[in-house]
Design a protein around this motif. Structure first.
Motif, PDB file in Angstrom:
ATOM      1  N   GLU A 103       0.838  -1.208   0.000  1.00  0.00           N
ATOM      2  CA  GLU A 103       0.000   0.000   0.000  1.00  0.00           C
ATOM      3  C   GLU A 103       0.868   1.251   0.000  1.00  0.00           C
ATOM      4  O   GLU A 103       0.585   2.214  -0.734  1.00  0.00           O
ATOM      5  CB  GLU A 103      -0.912  -0.008   1.222  1.00  0.00           C
ATOM      6  N   GLN A 104       1.927   1.246   0.799  1.00  0.00           N
ATOM      7  CA  GLN A 104       2.832   2.396   0.834  1.00  0.00           C
ATOM      8  C   GLN A 104       3.530   2.597  -0.506  1.00  0.00           C
ATOM      9  O   GLN A 104       3.643   3.719  -1.009  1.00  0.00           O
ATOM     10  CB  GLN A 104       3.875   2.206   1.944  1.00  0.00           C
TER      11      GLN A 104
ATOM     12  N   ASN B 295       1.474   4.109  -3.201  1.00  0.00           N
ATOM     13  CA  ASN B 295       1.287   5.543  -3.020  1.00  0.00           C
ATOM     14  C   ASN B 295       2.571   6.342  -3.214  1.00  0.00           C
ATOM     15  O   ASN B 295       2.591   7.557  -2.994  1.00  0.00           O
ATOM     16  CB  ASN B 295       0.718   5.815  -1.622  1.00  0.00           C
TER      17      ASN B 295
END
Length: 227
Positions: A204-205, A208
């Motif tokens: 997820e990091q 992004n």
């Protein structure tokens, strides 16, 4: 996952040819597909001649990145490499999620390394290291992207062709390279399977566009929850 600009040109020409055939049946002027074909071929020639195909690669990456499932798959793949490298003692110094990490078109055209479709994780290579299991660790990192896709995407894989090619080059001199390849994939799946929650948080990091430091912090924080 990789689709070259030439592949897209071939698809476009095929589509235009079909437009020409079908167009005569519906009253479409043959000039229309001819003009489109000339424009596409000219654009392709300019892209290849001036930008080494990077404009087309950027367009492909941008279009594919609009698909949430594709973004998720790529982020899991690269997070698998990142997490396995970290666990096995390698320092990650850079990563890229194709078409997701913020780069403007101008930056891409000026870049000498952008290939558009494939992401990647770059680790620091210590040429002075002399470890008995160094090759095993490298092999596990190579296969960790495929392992992550298999774990998180219902067993299916789309990426990893370049990973497999690099792995096979590295182990080509071994007596039983296919045994090493299968072992590396199994080892990577076990390593990531024990850290599934960390993999999810890291992916997820990375999706992004988080910094390397933020990615390491995420690994440390997520790892606390499984201890």
């Amino acid at each position: 996952m990789n689709v070259t600009t030439t592949d897209l040109l071939a698809i476009a020409i095929f589509t235009i040819t079909m437009m020409s055939l079908v167009g005569t049946m519906v009253g479409l002027s043959p000039i229309v597909p001819a003009v489109i074909a000339i424009a596409l071929i000219s654009a392709w020639g300019i892209d290849i001649g001036f930008w080494q195909g990077k404009f087309g690669a950027y367009a492909q990456a941008w279009l594919r990145a609009r698909d949430p499932k594709y973004r998720e798959r790529v982020s899991y793949h690269e997070a698998g490499h990142f997490l396995a490298a970290h666990v096995l003692g390698f320092k990650v110094i850079n990563y890229a999620i194709a078409g997701i990490v913020g780069q403007s078109l101008g930056e891409v055209l000026a870049s000498e390394s952008f290939n558009g479709i494939e992401g990647g994780v770059e680790i620091e290579v210590d040429h002075s290291a002399n470890s008995v299991n160094l090759l095993d660790r490298y092999c596990t990192v190579y296969m960790a992207g495929i392992a992550a896709e298999q774990l998180m995407c219902e067993g299916e894989t789309e990426g990893g062709l370049d990973d497999i090619q690099r792995l096979r080059q590295a182990i080509s001199s071994l007596p039983n390279p296919m045994v090493q390849e299968r072992w590396a994939l199994l080892n990577a799946k076990n390593l990531l399977g024990d850290r599934r929650s960390v993999l999810i948080a890291l992916a997820e990091q990375m999706q992004n566009g988080a910094s390397i430091e933020a990615c390491y912090q995420t690994i440390e924080q997520a790892a606390l929850t499984i201890k």
